[in-house]
Design a protein around this motif. Structure first.
Motif, PDB file in Angstrom:
ATOM      1  N   LEU A 185       0.827  -1.194   0.000  1.00  0.00           N
ATOM      2  CA  LEU A 185       0.000   0.000   0.000  1.00  0.00           C
ATOM      3  C   LEU A 185       0.873   1.261   0.000  1.00  0.00           C
ATOM      4  N   THR A 186       1.929   1.198   0.817  1.00  0.00           N
ATOM      5  CA  THR A 186       2.849   2.346   0.861  1.00  0.00           C
ATOM      6  C   THR A 186       3.497   2.565  -0.492  1.00  0.00           C
ATOM      7  N   ALA A 187       3.895   1.424  -1.122  1.00  0.00           N
ATOM      8  CA  ALA A 187       4.538   1.539  -2.438  1.00  0.00           C
ATOM      9  C   ALA A 187       3.564   2.077  -3.478  1.00  0.00           C
ATOM     10  N   MET A 188       2.272   1.584  -3.360  1.00  0.00           N
ATOM     11  CA  MET A 188       1.272   2.047  -4.318  1.00  0.00           C
ATOM     12  C   MET A 188       1.000   3.535  -4.113  1.00  0.00           C
ATOM     13  N   THR A 189       1.006   3.945  -2.861  1.00  0.00           N
ATOM     14  CA  THR A 189       0.791   5.380  -2.595  1.00  0.00           C
ATOM     15  C   THR A 189       1.921   6.212  -3.206  1.00  0.00           C
ATOM     16  N   ALA A 190       3.141   5.677  -3.017  1.00  0.00           N
ATOM     17  CA  ALA A 190       4.275   6.404  -3.603  1.00  0.00           C
ATOM     18  C   ALA A 190       4.186   6.407  -5.112  1.00  0.00           C
TER      19      ALA A 190
END
Length: 349
Positions: free
Chosen positions: A291-296
């Motif tokens: 999720l963090t990577a997708m947000t980035a």
């Protein structure tokens, strides 16, 4: 000569007088001649070969391995004396010796006869003395036996007197003991009468006690039978309880087996749950990272859309940027919800 005429006394037969030990006729022989039995003329020399010639020493005495006897040695020495030149002296000595033997022969015979007569006289006197000794011993024995019989008779008389006195004493003692015995017998009769009365009374008591004992024995028999019946019942009950206890023990053993099996299964389930929990936590961690990577990525995509004005021809690139971001968020949210649901389900199980 008439038959009744007295015959002349026969001269007693001459006994042979043994000749004691004497020196050997050979002067060098140290051994005495053995005793002669008187039969014939006694030997003057040893007949056995007992002289042996030793080199350097001459003839020596050897009683076992000799080659000459004493007569041969004496003859050899006489022959040597003749050979040495003294034959006359040797012959003279031989003649004097033979004459001396001839002169002494009657005296020796007379002495022999006198010795035989003395031996006969000594034998007769010895016989007479022995007979007298036996007669004297028999007389002494008879006298001692007579004295012993007289002594025994005197002792018997004294013993009879003592026995008579003792018999009188015993008679008086017996009379006194008889009076005491009569009195004691009367006393024992009275005591026996009293004991008989006591025994009759005890007999009545014993009969009553026996009847009571018989009643007690019957009661004890009935109690024993009842106890035996109760024991049989108790044994049957105990057997039934034993069977039940055995069944319960078997059920308990089965239950313990099932419990152990369930415990093993629970341990396996707990280990599987722990593993799934760990997997869910890892999936949650991965989803959060994603999720963090997708947000980035969304932020980067936004910046990229802002910096570029052209549009691509693919369907994904034709989507608006906000729509792409919302789709990616929904996918990540679905994955996160599925992971949460899996963790809750495993913890519930």
């Amino acid at each position: 000569m008439s038959p009744t005429a007295e015959r002349p006394a026969r001269r007693p037969t001459r006994r042979r007088t043994p000749v004691p030990e004497r020196p050997c006729g050979y002067r060098r022989c140290p051994d005495l001649l053995p005793v002669h039995d008187g039969n014939g003329r006694p030997d003057g020399y040893h007949k056995t070969a007992r002289w042996r010639q030793q080199p350097g020493e001459g003839w020596v005495l050897d009683r076992e391995d000799g080659t000459r006897n004493c007569k041969q040695m004496n003859d050899a020495e006489r022959q040597a004396a003749k050979d040495a030149g003294v034959p006359g002296l040797v012959d003279l000595l031989d003649e004097r010796t033979e004459r001396l033997d001839a002169d002494l022969a009657p005296a020796v015979a007379a002495l022999t006869d006198l010795g035989e007569v003395l031996d006969d006289l000594r034998g007769g006197l010895t016989t007479q003395v022995a007979d007298a000794d036996r007669a004297r011993a028999a007389a002494d024995q008879a006298r001692r036996e007579a004295d012993e019989r007289a002594e025994r008779a005197l002792r018997g008389q004294r013993a009879a007197e003592r026995d008579a006195a003792a018999a009188g004493d015993r008679a008086r003692d017996a009379e006194a003991r008889s009076r005491q015995a009569i009195a004691a017998a009367d006393e024992r009769v009275r005591e026996a009468t009293d004991r008989l009365a006591v025994l009759e009374r005890e007999r009545g008591e014993a009969i009553g006690a026996r009847a009571y004992a018989d009643q007690q024995a019957q009661d004890a028999t009935r109690r024993a039978e009842a106890a035996e019946q109760g024991a049989r019942t108790s044994r049957e009950t105990a057997d039934a309880l034993h069977d039940e206890l055995t069944a319960v023990r078997q059920d308990l053993a089965d239950t313990r087996t099932r419990a152990l099996t369930a415990e093993h299964e629970a341990d396996a389930s707990r280990r599987a749950l722990t593993e799934l929990t760990n997997q869910a936590a890892q999936a949650e961690t991965d989803a959060a990272a994603r999720l963090t990577a997708m947000t980035a990525e969304k932020d980067g995509a936004t910046e990229a859309e802002t910096s570029t004005d052209h549009r691509t021809q693919s369907p994904w690139s034709s989507w608006p940027t906000g729509r792409k971001s919302r789709f990616r968020c929904r996918v990540d949210l679905g994955v996160l919800i599925a992971a949460r649901f899996t963790c809750v389900t495993l913890r519930w199980c």
